[in-house]
Enzyme design. Structure first.
Site, PDB file in Angstrom:
ATOM      1  N   SER A 146       0.804  -1.451   0.059  1.00 22.95           N
ATOM      2  CA  SER A 146       0.235  -0.125  -0.236  1.00 22.95           C
ATOM      3  C   SER A 146       0.810   1.092  -0.352  1.00 22.95           C
ATOM      4  O   SER A 146       1.765   1.704   0.984  1.00 22.95           O
ATOM      5  CB  SER A 146      -0.866   0.423   1.023  1.00 22.95           C
ATOM      6  OG  SER A 146      -1.456   1.326   1.356  1.00 22.95           O
ATOM      7  N   TYR A 158       9.726  -7.478  -3.434  1.00 22.54           N
ATOM      8  CA  TYR A 158       8.480  -8.592  -3.122  1.00 22.54           C
ATOM      9  C   TYR A 158       7.263  -7.003  -3.094  1.00 22.54           C
ATOM     10  O   TYR A 158       5.999  -7.742  -3.335  1.00 22.54           O
ATOM     11  CB  TYR A 158       8.112  -8.947  -1.788  1.00 22.54           C
ATOM     12  CG  TYR A 158       7.083  -9.786  -1.024  1.00 22.54           C
ATOM     13  CD1 TYR A 158       6.429 -10.289  -2.002  1.00 22.54           C
ATOM     14  CD2 TYR A 158       6.770  -8.324   0.275  1.00 22.54           C
ATOM     15  CE1 TYR A 158       5.459 -10.879  -1.381  1.00 22.54           C
ATOM     16  CE2 TYR A 158       5.375  -9.157   0.109  1.00 22.54           C
ATOM     17  CZ  TYR A 158       4.620 -10.957  -0.480  1.00 22.54           C
ATOM     18  OH  TYR A 158       3.843 -11.061   0.160  1.00 22.54           O
ATOM     19  N   LYS A 162       3.694  -6.619  -5.807  1.00 19.21           N
ATOM     20  CA  LYS A 162       2.870  -6.123  -5.856  1.00 19.21           C
ATOM     21  C   LYS A 162       1.727  -4.881  -5.753  1.00 19.21           C
ATOM     22  O   LYS A 162       0.435  -4.636  -5.791  1.00 19.21           O
ATOM     23  CB  LYS A 162       2.398  -6.731  -4.107  1.00 19.21           C
ATOM     24  CG  LYS A 162       2.705  -8.081  -3.698  1.00 19.21           C
ATOM     25  CD  LYS A 162       2.192  -9.546  -4.571  1.00 19.21           C
ATOM     26  CE  LYS A 162       2.362 -11.040  -3.480  1.00 19.21           C
ATOM     27  NZ  LYS A 162       1.846 -11.694  -4.124  1.00 19.21           N
TER      28      LYS A 162
HETATM   29  N1  LIG Z   1       1.352 -15.520   4.444  1.00 22.62           N
HETATM   30  C1  LIG Z   1       1.317 -14.051   4.458  1.00 22.62           C
HETATM   31  O1  LIG Z   1       1.928 -13.313   5.543  1.00 22.62           O
HETATM   32  C2  LIG Z   1       1.665 -12.960   3.605  1.00 22.62           C
HETATM   33  C3  LIG Z   1       1.162 -11.762   3.638  1.00 22.62           C
HETATM   34  C4  LIG Z   1       0.522 -11.526   2.318  1.00 22.62           C
HETATM   35  C5  LIG Z   1       0.411 -11.534   0.928  1.00 22.62           C
HETATM   36  N2  LIG Z   1       0.958 -13.132   1.125  1.00 22.62           N
HETATM   37  C6  LIG Z   1       0.078 -13.512  -0.194  1.00 22.62           C
HETATM   38  O2  LIG Z   1      -0.334 -14.732  -0.413  1.00 22.62           O
HETATM   39  C7  LIG Z   1       0.404 -15.628  -1.552  1.00 22.62           C
HETATM   40  C8  LIG Z   1       0.472 -17.216  -1.033  1.00 22.62           C
HETATM   41  O3  LIG Z   1       1.420 -16.884  -0.527  1.00 22.62           O
HETATM   42  P1  LIG Z   1       1.355 -17.725   0.909  1.00 22.62           P
HETATM   43  O4  LIG Z   1       1.587 -17.400   2.610  1.00 22.62           O
HETATM   44  O5  LIG Z   1       0.736 -18.935   1.192  1.00 22.62           O
HETATM   45  O6  LIG Z   1       2.784 -18.474   0.663  1.00 22.62           O
HETATM   46  P2  LIG Z   1       3.638 -19.659   0.530  1.00 22.62           P
HETATM   47  O7  LIG Z   1       3.101 -21.368   1.813  1.00 22.62           O
HETATM   48  O8  LIG Z   1       4.726 -20.390   1.090  1.00 22.62           O
HETATM   49  O9  LIG Z   1       3.069 -20.654  -0.858  1.00 22.62           O
HETATM   50  C9  LIG Z   1       3.541 -20.712  -1.651  1.00 22.62           C
HETATM   51  C10 LIG Z   1       2.629 -20.591  -3.045  1.00 22.62           C
HETATM   52  O10 LIG Z   1       3.215 -19.999  -3.788  1.00 22.62           O
HETATM   53  C11 LIG Z   1       3.663 -21.327  -5.135  1.00 22.62           C
HETATM   54  N3  LIG Z   1       4.960 -20.493  -5.870  1.00 22.62           N
HETATM   55  C12 LIG Z   1       5.572 -20.326  -5.138  1.00 22.62           C
HETATM   56  N4  LIG Z   1       5.604 -20.124  -6.661  1.00 22.62           N
HETATM   57  C13 LIG Z   1       5.738 -20.113  -7.550  1.00 22.62           C
HETATM   58  C14 LIG Z   1       5.774 -19.878  -8.771  1.00 22.62           C
HETATM   59  N5  LIG Z   1       7.048 -20.173  -9.890  1.00 22.62           N
HETATM   60  N6  LIG Z   1       4.456 -21.301  -9.908  1.00 22.62           N
HETATM   61  C15 LIG Z   1       3.220 -21.889  -9.216  1.00 22.62           C
HETATM   62  N7  LIG Z   1       3.482 -21.556  -8.093  1.00 22.62           N
HETATM   63  C16 LIG Z   1       4.292 -20.857  -7.762  1.00 22.62           C
HETATM   64  C17 LIG Z   1       4.105 -22.516  -4.056  1.00 22.62           C
HETATM   65  O11 LIG Z   1       4.163 -23.792  -4.213  1.00 22.62           O
HETATM   66  P3  LIG Z   1       5.126 -24.207  -5.445  1.00 22.62           P
HETATM   67  O12 LIG Z   1       6.913 -24.071  -4.509  1.00 22.62           O
HETATM   68  O13 LIG Z   1       5.046 -26.077  -5.029  1.00 22.62           O
HETATM   69  O14 LIG Z   1       5.251 -23.887  -6.808  1.00 22.62           O
HETATM   70  C18 LIG Z   1       2.811 -22.471  -2.829  1.00 22.62           C
HETATM   71  O15 LIG Z   1       2.138 -23.046  -3.319  1.00 22.62           O
HETATM   72  C19 LIG Z   1       1.166 -14.937  -1.597  1.00 22.62           C
HETATM   73  O16 LIG Z   1       1.206 -14.475  -3.012  1.00 22.62           O
HETATM   74  C20 LIG Z   1       1.779 -14.258  -1.077  1.00 22.62           C
HETATM   75  O17 LIG Z   1       2.459 -13.245  -1.387  1.00 22.62           O
HETATM   76  C21 LIG Z   1       0.992 -13.981   2.348  1.00 22.62           C
END
Ligand SMILES: NC(=O)c1ccc[n+]([C@@H]2O[C@H](COP(=O)([O-])OP(=O)(O)OC[C@H]3O[C@@H](n4cnc5c(N)ncnc54)[C@H](OP(=O)(O)O)[C@@H]3O)[C@@H](O)[C@H]2O)c1
Length: 236
Positions: A146, A158, A162
């Site tokens: 933001s 990152y 976003k």
């Molecule tokens: N956790 C937080 O606090 C948080 C906060 C704000 C935003 N987010 C956003 O939420 C989303 C999910 O994050 P998460 O926290 O669940 O992270 P995570 O547990 O690290 O999961 C990330 C996912 O993305 C996949 N991935 C990564 N690179 C990829 C690629 N090149 N092609 C296809 N799949 C890919 C991974 O699977 P593989 O490695 O098997 O491909 C995994 O399923 C992200 O966009 C993140 O930026 C998370």
């Protein structure tokens, strides 16, 4: 009888993407789960299938455009449409690294995964959504992107990736003004306990999935072209 909705979720084998997949399947959607790690994807798909949910899994590295585009074509041939796209796959390689220290390789890899790959998938599914006149696109963002709320440095790749994704969300919403039932929004899930969020995070993946799932299931009178956290508008 209305046809079962078809949802495509990237990064669906763990974390927030897996929780989103289950929640969408609980709402009677057929969920296409994608990620790179085939074994983990297969395992999570099998678990949801044996719990009675309608899901299928496909290995997809979102940064491989040819593979992504071929998969979309294959899915359209099979299902005739994709109603919901959740651009959830994401990486955060430069967490707490100062902007002057982040390598260009990391910047490019982060932009490719978090931003350009999401744009590519939007471009791939939109023509089909326009044909049916229905679509829900959710881009997974973060409150760290933001511009209005930005008060600290670090994590440049990152956050910039976003912020660019937020910009893409807004632009498409304007271009889609004539398609009232195609909605595109960005979601900030909060700080979620996942590989990316770390063990100290306050929310479960299920809690983090709440806002994106809400946006994916908006009614025809729902909003488009905004950024949401906890189901409330969050400043760009
Ligand atoms: N956790 C937080 O606090 C948080 C906060 C704000 C935003 N987010 C956003 O939420 C989303 C999910 O994050 P998460 O926290 O669940 O992270 P995570 O547990 O690290 O999961 C990330 C996912 O993305 C996949 N991935 C990564 N690179 C990829 C690629 N090149 N092609 C296809 N799949 C890919 C991974 O699977 P593989 O490695 O098997 O491909 C995994 O399923 C992200 O966009 C993140 O930026 C998370």
């Amino acid at each position: 009888m209305t046809a079962q909705k078809i949802a495509l979720v990237t990064g669906a084998n763990r974390g927030i993407g897996l929780a989103i997949s289950q929640k969408l399947a609980e709402q009677d959607m057929h969920v296409i789960m994608t990620a790179r790690d085939k074994n983990l994807l297969q395992q999570e798909c099998d678990t949801l299938k044996s719990a009675g949910y309608s899901v299928e899994g496909h290995v997809l590295d979102v940064t491989g455009y040819e593979q992504a585009n071929a998969l979309i074509a294959q899915l359209i041939a099979k299902h005739q449409r994709i109603d919901v796209l959740i651009n959830n796959a994401g990486i955060a390689v430069d967490q707490w690294v100062p902007g002057s220290d982040v390598s260009m390789d990391v910047v490019k890899q982060t932009m490719e995964t978090n931003c350009f790959a999401s744009l590519n998938l939007i471009q791939q599914v939109l023509p089909h959504m326009k044909t049916t006149g229905y679509g829900r696109i959710v881009n997974m963002s973060t409150e760290l992107a933001s511009l209005e709320g930005m008060q600290m440095g670090m994590t440049l790749a990152y956050r910039a990736s976003k912020a660019a994704l937020n910009c893409i969300t807004k632009i498409f919403s304007i271009e889609l003004a004539d398609y009232a039932d195609i909605k595109i929004n960005a979601a900030a899930p909060g700080w979620v306990k996942t590989n990316l969020g770390g063990d100290d995070a306050e929310l479960t993946p299920e809690q983090g999935a709440d806002t994106p799932v809400w946006l994916a299931t908006l009614g025809s009178d729902g909003p488009s072209g905004d950024f949401y956290r906890e189901r409330k508008v969050y400043p760009w």
